[in-house]
Design a protein around this motif. Sequence first.
Motif, mmCIF file in Angstrom:
data_model
loop_
_atom_site.group_PDB
_atom_site.id
_atom_site.type_symbol
_atom_site.label_atom_id
_atom_site.label_comp_id
_atom_site.label_asym_id
_atom_site.label_seq_id
_atom_site.Cartn_x
_atom_site.Cartn_y
_atom_site.Cartn_z
ATOM 1 N N LEU A 1 13.957 8.657 -15.061
ATOM 2 C CA LEU A 1 13.918 7.235 -14.713
ATOM 3 C C LEU A 1 13.102 7.001 -13.437
ATOM 4 C CD1 LEU A 1 16.712 4.680 -15.043
ATOM 5 C CD2 LEU A 1 15.675 4.904 -12.810
ATOM 6 N N LEU A 2 13.232 7.901 -12.468
ATOM 7 C CA LEU A 2 12.471 7.752 -11.224
ATOM 8 C C LEU A 2 10.968 7.840 -11.487
ATOM 9 C CD1 LEU A 2 14.676 9.955 -8.867
ATOM 10 C CD2 LEU A 2 14.695 7.474 -9.108
ATOM 11 N N ILE A 3 10.582 8.675 -12.432
ATOM 12 C CA ILE A 3 9.159 8.794 -12.776
ATOM 13 C C ILE A 3 8.673 7.533 -13.479
ATOM 14 C CG2 ILE A 3 7.483 10.128 -14.109
ATOM 15 C CD1 ILE A 3 9.411 12.536 -13.726
ATOM 16 N N PHE A 4 9.490 7.015 -14.418
ATOM 17 C CA PHE A 4 9.102 5.795 -15.103
ATOM 18 C C PHE A 4 9.092 4.607 -14.148
ATOM 19 C CE2 PHE A 4 9.773 8.230 -18.918
ATOM 20 C CZ PHE A 4 8.964 7.622 -19.859
ATOM 21 N N LYS A 5 9.970 4.614 -13.140
ATOM 22 C CA LYS A 5 9.942 3.567 -12.121
ATOM 23 C C LYS A 5 8.621 3.601 -11.354
ATOM 24 C CE LYS A 5 13.020 2.596 -9.147
ATOM 25 N NZ LYS A 5 14.049 2.719 -8.108
ATOM 26 N N ALA A 6 8.191 4.804 -11.001
ATOM 27 C CA ALA A 6 6.914 4.938 -10.287
ATOM 28 C C ALA A 6 5.754 4.457 -11.161
ATOM 29 C CB ALA A 6 6.705 6.393 -9.875
ATOM 30 N N LYS A 7 5.787 4.792 -12.459
ATOM 31 C CA LYS A 7 4.725 4.330 -13.354
ATOM 32 C C LYS A 7 4.743 2.818 -13.505
ATOM 33 C CE LYS A 7 4.423 8.574 -16.103
ATOM 34 N NZ LYS A 7 4.538 9.161 -17.453
ATOM 35 N N ALA A 8 5.944 2.253 -13.599
ATOM 36 C CA ALA A 8 6.042 0.792 -13.717
ATOM 37 C C ALA A 8 5.565 0.106 -12.441
ATOM 38 C CB ALA A 8 7.484 0.399 -14.034
ATOM 39 N N LYS A 9 5.903 0.674 -11.294
ATOM 40 C CA LYS A 9 5.459 0.098 -10.025
ATOM 41 C C LYS A 9 3.939 0.187 -9.901
ATOM 42 C CE LYS A 9 6.312 -1.706 -6.002
ATOM 43 N NZ LYS A 9 6.917 -3.061 -5.894
ATOM 44 N N ASN B 1 0.824 -1.208 0.000
ATOM 45 C CA ASN B 1 0.000 0.000 0.000
ATOM 46 C C ASN B 1 0.861 1.263 0.000
ATOM 47 O OD1 ASN B 1 -1.973 -1.896 0.227
ATOM 48 N ND2 ASN B 1 -2.720 -1.251 2.229
ATOM 49 N N ARG B 2 1.946 1.245 0.774
ATOM 50 C CA ARG B 2 2.842 2.409 0.794
ATOM 51 C C ARG B 2 3.513 2.612 -0.554
ATOM 52 N NH1 ARG B 2 4.416 4.759 5.475
ATOM 53 N NH2 ARG B 2 6.454 5.240 4.573
ATOM 54 N N ASP B 3 3.888 1.518 -1.223
ATOM 55 C CA ASP B 3 4.479 1.634 -2.563
ATOM 56 C C ASP B 3 3.465 2.223 -3.546
ATOM 57 O OD1 ASP B 3 6.817 0.573 -1.617
ATOM 58 O OD2 ASP B 3 6.428 -1.469 -2.337
ATOM 59 N N TYR B 4 2.214 1.827 -3.405
ATOM 60 C CA TYR B 4 1.154 2.341 -4.272
ATOM 61 C C TYR B 4 1.007 3.849 -4.115
ATOM 62 C CZ TYR B 4 -3.726 2.936 -5.895
ATOM 63 O OH TYR B 4 -4.873 3.361 -6.527
ATOM 64 N N TRP B 5 0.931 4.318 -2.876
ATOM 65 C CA TRP B 5 0.758 5.757 -2.640
ATOM 66 C C TRP B 5 2.017 6.533 -2.991
ATOM 67 C CZ3 TRP B 5 -3.961 7.018 -2.609
ATOM 68 C CH2 TRP B 5 -4.930 6.233 -1.990
ATOM 69 N N LEU B 6 3.178 5.957 -2.754
ATOM 70 C CA LEU B 6 4.427 6.649 -3.097
ATOM 71 C C LEU B 6 4.560 6.806 -4.608
ATOM 72 C CD1 LEU B 6 7.047 7.881 -2.052
ATOM 73 C CD2 LEU B 6 8.090 5.615 -2.182
#
Length: 495
Positions: free
Chosen positions: A226-234, A150-155
Amino acid sequence: MNPDRRAMIHGRKSPPRRDIASPRRDPNNRITKPSKPTQPKHAGAGPQNWVSQDEQSRQFVADEDKFVLKQAKKKADIRVREGRAKPIDLLAFNLRYVDTDRDVFDDDEADVDIDVLPPSTVVDGLKEPELDELDADITSYHTLETNKRNRDYWLALKTICADRKQRLKPMGAEERAVSSVISDVDRILGPKSLEQLEKLEGQIHAKLESDEVVDTDYWEQLLKSLLIFKAKAKLNQIYESIRQSRIELLRERDPEKAKILAESVSPGNAALAKPKDTPAAPAPKAKHSTSITAATGSASSSSNAPPPGTARFATTGNEDFSQATKALYEREVARGISENEEIFTAEETVPAAVKPQWADKYRPRKPRYFNRVQMGYEWNKYNQTHYDHDNPPPKVVQGYKFNIFYPDLIDKTKAPTFKIIREHGRRRGESFTPAGEEDTCLIRFIAGPPYEDIAFRIVDREWDYSAKRDRGFKSSFDKGILQLHFQFKKIYYRK
């Protein structure tokens, strides 16, 4: 006989002489306390196992946070079920399918049939003020959550929200200098998975920290993106698990819908990876849903029920289902509704008129819309006497927000208009209704080819044309959207 003399006669040692000032010792009457315990201590006893005050405080705060989080999730569910969800409610409702900390007593069997927008679509449809509010709401959820997923989702959502706000702002001199490499960055990072992005991140850090001569602007921009694309991939990864969990629940309740959902393309992939590659909408069938559903994300959703509060859009006939209209509608839906608003669907049949001349050249279509009605309390003398804030009076209509979509107008130089129609010869200011009831009228919106006229029944009261921030009048046509927002004048009674 003296004890000493008796002892001497019998050949025993004399008892030790005692101090006459010392207390008399009588073994028959004195109770003594052993210096050491005769039994071992229990494992759970002793001051070393007592809960300290700091630990008690931490436990109290943790329990309070858990309660606040539970209430927030419950409120989000209620607003989604009633069709008055805010963006944060849609995001929280999506997470319910994989939330292991969720209270099962808060769930409803019909929740699985509710289709809500994918998280990426919710964020993409917001403007800067709405993004600021959503960012604060996401921070609250992220702070209260203890579950890792859940924390990964909100982050991930927080990162995407920040990127969206940055893109809406005008670029500075430094940003314009590196804007030339953005297309290269998107081309490199777009197709990569989460594992590949994490590996690439380590390689970029190593390159920037080395003594090698490199293009710093390029690699720093690549790392930032890359950090933004990581968040989108997650987010895409979590949303796929949400989709699979929903499929499992639907297999018991609606196997046909579960099959369609399982065979469809994940909306996370369509929304995050290639938002512009959506196929064109097919011809209208018997019944359509008007939003990209959380189940399929496809352009056509003919077999799915419409989201709560949008039943009016599941209509038959010649309604506008173009891709441009769909995008405008989804963006407006993503903005949600406020606490004092409700979705307004009181559409009326337009009186029969002469067939327009352009009907033979263009196929007439009915425009789509997403309207809101503003409700509130009126604290007049009567209500102040008979009600209070704990027992408020019934809500009354205070205004309307019309958003009607005309993206495919043939003549874009002529903006759509509206007019008020009062039936039975009634004029403005006249009232034919009994005391205590509101007069109503029709508001008719008129565009041009290829759109038909559309009408709604509204309360007939005097509009407030002031420029106040919260009660301001707005009538505009921009980017294919006719917006007519107004509230009624407040009536103040004086003695």
